[in-house]
Design a protein around this motif. Structure first.
Motif, PDB file in Angstrom:
ATOM      1  N   LEU A  31       0.836  -1.203   0.000  1.00 53.22           N
ATOM      2  CA  LEU A  31       0.000   0.000   0.000  1.00 53.22           C
ATOM      3  C   LEU A  31       0.872   1.255   0.000  1.00 53.22           C
ATOM      4  O   LEU A  31       0.619   2.213  -0.747  1.00 53.22           O
ATOM      5  CB  LEU A  31      -0.929  -0.023   1.212  1.00 53.22           C
ATOM      6  N   ILE A  32       1.928   1.218   0.846  1.00 48.67           N
ATOM      7  CA  ILE A  32       2.873   2.346   0.877  1.00 48.67           C
ATOM      8  C   ILE A  32       3.566   2.496  -0.475  1.00 48.67           C
ATOM      9  O   ILE A  32       3.772   3.614  -0.964  1.00 48.67           O
ATOM     10  CB  ILE A  32       3.903   2.130   2.005  1.00 48.67           C
ATOM     11  N   LEU A  33       3.909   1.366  -1.103  1.00 47.43           N
ATOM     12  CA  LEU A  33       4.606   1.408  -2.400  1.00 47.43           C
ATOM     13  C   LEU A  33       3.737   2.060  -3.470  1.00 47.43           C
ATOM     14  O   LEU A  33       4.188   2.978  -4.176  1.00 47.43           O
ATOM     15  CB  LEU A  33       4.995  -0.014  -2.811  1.00 47.43           C
ATOM     16  N   PHE A  34       2.493   1.603  -3.608  1.00 46.18           N
ATOM     17  CA  PHE A  34       1.628   2.124  -4.670  1.00 46.18           C
ATOM     18  C   PHE A  34       1.220   3.574  -4.407  1.00 46.18           C
ATOM     19  O   PHE A  34       1.238   4.410  -5.328  1.00 46.18           O
ATOM     20  CB  PHE A  34       0.378   1.236  -4.811  1.00 46.18           C
ATOM     21  N   VAL A  35       0.881   3.886  -3.154  1.00 48.64           N
ATOM     22  CA  VAL A  35       0.525   5.268  -2.818  1.00 48.64           C
ATOM     23  C   VAL A  35       1.740   6.180  -2.987  1.00 48.64           C
ATOM     24  O   VAL A  35       1.626   7.310  -3.476  1.00 48.64           O
ATOM     25  CB  VAL A  35      -0.027   5.349  -1.378  1.00 48.64           C
ATOM     26  N   GLY A  36       2.929   5.677  -2.595  1.00 48.73           N
ATOM     27  CA  GLY A  36       4.146   6.469  -2.723  1.00 48.73           C
ATOM     28  C   GLY A  36       4.488   6.776  -4.168  1.00 48.73           C
ATOM     29  O   GLY A  36       4.874   7.910  -4.515  1.00 48.73           O
ATOM     30  N   LEU A  37       4.358   5.783  -5.058  1.00 51.81           N
ATOM     31  CA  LEU A  37       4.639   6.009  -6.481  1.00 51.81           C
ATOM     32  C   LEU A  37       3.682   7.048  -7.069  1.00 51.81           C
ATOM     33  O   LEU A  37       4.089   7.906  -7.867  1.00 51.81           O
ATOM     34  CB  LEU A  37       4.521   4.683  -7.251  1.00 51.81           C
ATOM     35  N   TYR A  38       2.425   6.966  -6.685  1.00 51.45           N
ATOM     36  CA  TYR A  38       1.444   7.940  -7.170  1.00 51.45           C
ATOM     37  C   TYR A  38       1.751   9.337  -6.633  1.00 51.45           C
ATOM     38  O   TYR A  38       1.688  10.330  -7.359  1.00 51.45           O
ATOM     39  CB  TYR A  38       0.040   7.490  -6.763  1.00 51.45           C
ATOM     40  N   ALA A  39       2.108   9.396  -5.339  1.00 48.90           N
ATOM     41  CA  ALA A  39       2.421  10.695  -4.733  1.00 48.90           C
ATOM     42  C   ALA A  39       3.678  11.308  -5.347  1.00 48.90           C
ATOM     43  O   ALA A  39       3.746  12.528  -5.579  1.00 48.90           O
ATOM     44  CB  ALA A  39       2.594  10.535  -3.224  1.00 48.90           C
ATOM     45  N   ILE A  40       4.684  10.463  -5.636  1.00 48.88           N
ATOM     46  CA  ILE A  40       5.918  10.960  -6.257  1.00 48.88           C
ATOM     47  C   ILE A  40       5.631  11.549  -7.635  1.00 48.88           C
ATOM     48  O   ILE A  40       6.185  12.588  -8.011  1.00 48.88           O
ATOM     49  CB  ILE A  40       6.958   9.822  -6.348  1.00 48.88           C
ATOM     50  N   PHE A  80       9.864   0.784   1.804  1.00 46.21           N
ATOM     51  CA  PHE A  80       9.109  -0.420   1.447  1.00 46.21           C
ATOM     52  C   PHE A  80       9.743  -1.678   2.035  1.00 46.21           C
ATOM     53  O   PHE A  80       9.062  -2.494   2.668  1.00 46.21           O
ATOM     54  CB  PHE A  80       9.019  -0.520  -0.079  1.00 46.21           C
ATOM     55  N   ILE A  81      11.064  -1.849   1.829  1.00 45.77           N
ATOM     56  CA  ILE A  81      11.713  -3.053   2.353  1.00 45.77           C
ATOM     57  C   ILE A  81      11.801  -3.023   3.877  1.00 45.77           C
ATOM     58  O   ILE A  81      11.795  -4.065   4.529  1.00 45.77           O
ATOM     59  CB  ILE A  81      13.126  -3.222   1.743  1.00 45.77           C
ATOM     60  N   SER A  82      11.861  -1.823   4.445  1.00 47.56           N
ATOM     61  CA  SER A  82      11.860  -1.715   5.900  1.00 47.56           C
ATOM     62  C   SER A  82      10.512  -2.156   6.468  1.00 47.56           C
ATOM     63  O   SER A  82      10.442  -2.809   7.506  1.00 47.56           O
ATOM     64  CB  SER A  82      12.189  -0.288   6.331  1.00 47.56           C
ATOM     65  N   LYS A  83       9.438  -1.802   5.766  1.00 44.70           N
ATOM     66  CA  LYS A  83       8.099  -2.197   6.211  1.00 44.70           C
ATOM     67  C   LYS A  83       7.900  -3.699   6.096  1.00 44.70           C
ATOM     68  O   LYS A  83       7.140  -4.304   6.880  1.00 44.70           O
ATOM     69  CB  LYS A  83       7.048  -1.463   5.376  1.00 44.70           C
ATOM     70  N   LEU A  84       8.609  -4.326   5.155  1.00 43.38           N
ATOM     71  CA  LEU A  84       8.506  -5.776   5.015  1.00 43.38           C
ATOM     72  C   LEU A  84       9.243  -6.511   6.120  1.00 43.38           C
ATOM     73  O   LEU A  84       9.114  -7.729   6.250  1.00 43.38           O
ATOM     74  CB  LEU A  84       9.068  -6.209   3.650  1.00 43.38           C
ATOM     75  N   GLY A  85      10.046  -5.788   6.894  1.00 41.84           N
ATOM     76  CA  GLY A  85      10.778  -6.402   7.988  1.00 41.84           C
ATOM     77  C   GLY A  85      12.212  -6.723   7.651  1.00 41.84           C
ATOM     78  O   GLY A  85      12.918  -7.370   8.447  1.00 41.84           O
ATOM     79  N   ILE A  86      12.670  -6.273   6.477  1.00 38.14           N
ATOM     80  CA  ILE A  86      14.059  -6.533   6.076  1.00 38.14           C
ATOM     81  C   ILE A  86      14.956  -5.494   6.725  1.00 38.14           C
ATOM     82  O   ILE A  86      14.644  -4.295   6.721  1.00 38.14           O
ATOM     83  CB  ILE A  86      14.192  -6.482   4.538  1.00 38.14           C
TER      84      ILE A  86
END
Length: 274
Positions: A31-40, A80-86
Motif C-alpha cells: 500500500l505504501i509502495l503504490f501510494v508512494g509512487l502515485y504521490a511521487i 518499502f523493504i523496511s516495512k517488510l521487515g528486512i
C-alpha cells in the motif's frame, strides 16, 4: 515413499499462521509502495510546473526534477523493504559500497557531471549561444549533464565534455548581443591613405546592417615592406555579423576599383640564395 499426512497438515497450518501474521505488514508495505509512487508522480509534476512558472532555466529544471524523482524513489524503496521487515542497515551499507566502487570507476564521468552542474548553475552560456572552447566553435544546441552539444557552421554535431569545458576558457560571442568584425585591407604606398579611408567609411555608412553605435573604425594597422595595411572594424548584431564581414570586403573592393585604387597583394620574400 509413503506421504505423512500429519506432517503435511502441520506444515500447512504453520504456513497459514505465518501468512496471517505477516499479511498486515505485506499489505501495508505494498500500500505504501503504490501510494508512494502515485504521490511521487504528483509531486514531480507540481515541481516542474512551479519551476516553469518561476522561469527557471529548462536544463536546470529538467535536471532538478529528475534528481528529485529518483531520490524520492530510492527513499520509497528503502521504506518499502523496511516495512517488510528486512534489515535496512546492511542494505544501506551494500549500496554505499556499490556507490564507492562505481564512483572510483567513473571518475571521468563524475568530473563531467560536476562540470555540467557548474555550467547549469553559473550559466557562462545558454542554448542558442555561439561559443568557442576547447579548440572548437559552434552554436549550443543542448546542455546535457555530461556533455554539451554544439552545431558548427558545417552542420556537424560536436560533443564537448562538460568537465573540460567548465575548466577551460570559453568565448561567448552571443552574450553581449553585438560583435565587431576585424578586417584588414592592404593598399600600395602610392595610394592616398585619406582617400582610401574615406571610401571605406562611406561603404560602411551605406550598409544598413552596420551599427552606428559603437562607431566604425578605419585606421592604419601596419606598414609592411610592400603595403599599407588598413584595419576595418565595423560593429553588427550577432545575426548580421557574417554578412557584414563579407559585404564590407566586397563593397570595398568595388569602391576601390571605381576609384582606381588597387588592393596590394601579399608578397612573400624569397632569398636570392634559393
Amino acid at each position: 515413499m509413503k506421504l505423512n499426512t500429519e506432517n503435511v497438515t502441520n506444515y500447512a497450518e504453520t504456513f497459514i499462521k505465518v501468512l496471517i501474521d505477516y499479511s498486515p505488514k505485506l499489505i501495508s508495505a505494498f500500500l505504501i509502495l503504490f501510494v508512494g509512487l502515485y504521490a511521487i508522480r504528483i509531486i514531480n509534476r507540481l515541481i516542474r510546473k512551479l519551476m516553469v512558472k518561476r522561469e527557471l532555466d529548462p536544463t536546470l529544471a529538467n535536471f532538478l526534477s529528475d534528481f528529485l524523482l529518483w531520490a524520492l524513489r530510492v527513499l520509497l524503496f528503502v521504506t518499502f523493504i523496511s516495512k517488510l521487515g528486512i534489515e535496512t542497515s546492511s542494505f544501506v551499507a551494500i549500496l554505499g559500497a556499490m556507490g564507492l566502487a562505481v564512483g572510483l570507476s567513473l571518475q571521468g564521468s563524475l568530473s563531467n557531471f560536476a562540470g555540467g552542474m557548474l555550467i547549469i548553475l553559473f550559466k557562462p552560456f545558454k542554448v542558442g549561444d555561439t561559443i568557442e572552447a576547447m579548440g572548437v566553435s559552434g552554436t549550443v544546441s543542448e546542455i546535457q549533464i555530461f556533455v554539451t552539444k554544439l552545431i558548427n557552421g558545417n552542420n556537424q554535431t560536436i560533443f564537448v565534455p562538460n568537465g573540460s569545458l567548465s575548466n577551460g576558457t570559453i568565448i561567448n560571442y552571443s552574450l553581449q548581443g553585438i560583435r565587431r568584425a576585424d578586417l584588414t585591407l592592404s593598399i600600395s604606398y602610392d595610394t592616398d591613405i585619406k582617400k582610401a579611408k574615406d571610401l571605406i567609411t562611406e561603404v560602411l555608412n551605406n550598409n544598413p546592417k552596420v551599427l552606428k553605435t559603437p562607431a566604425v573604425e578605419v585606421s592604419v594597422k601596419l606598414l609592411t615592406d610592400n603595403s599599407i595595411q588598413l584595419a576595418v572594424r565595423p560593429w553588427a548584431n550577432n545575426a548580421d555579423f557574417g554578412s557584414v564581414s563579407s559585404d564590407t570586403l566586397e563593397s570595398c573592393k568595388q569602391a576601390f576599383d571605381t576609384a582606381g585604387i588597387f588592393i596590394q597583394p601579399f608578397l612573400k620574400e624569397v632569398s636570392k640564395n634559393n
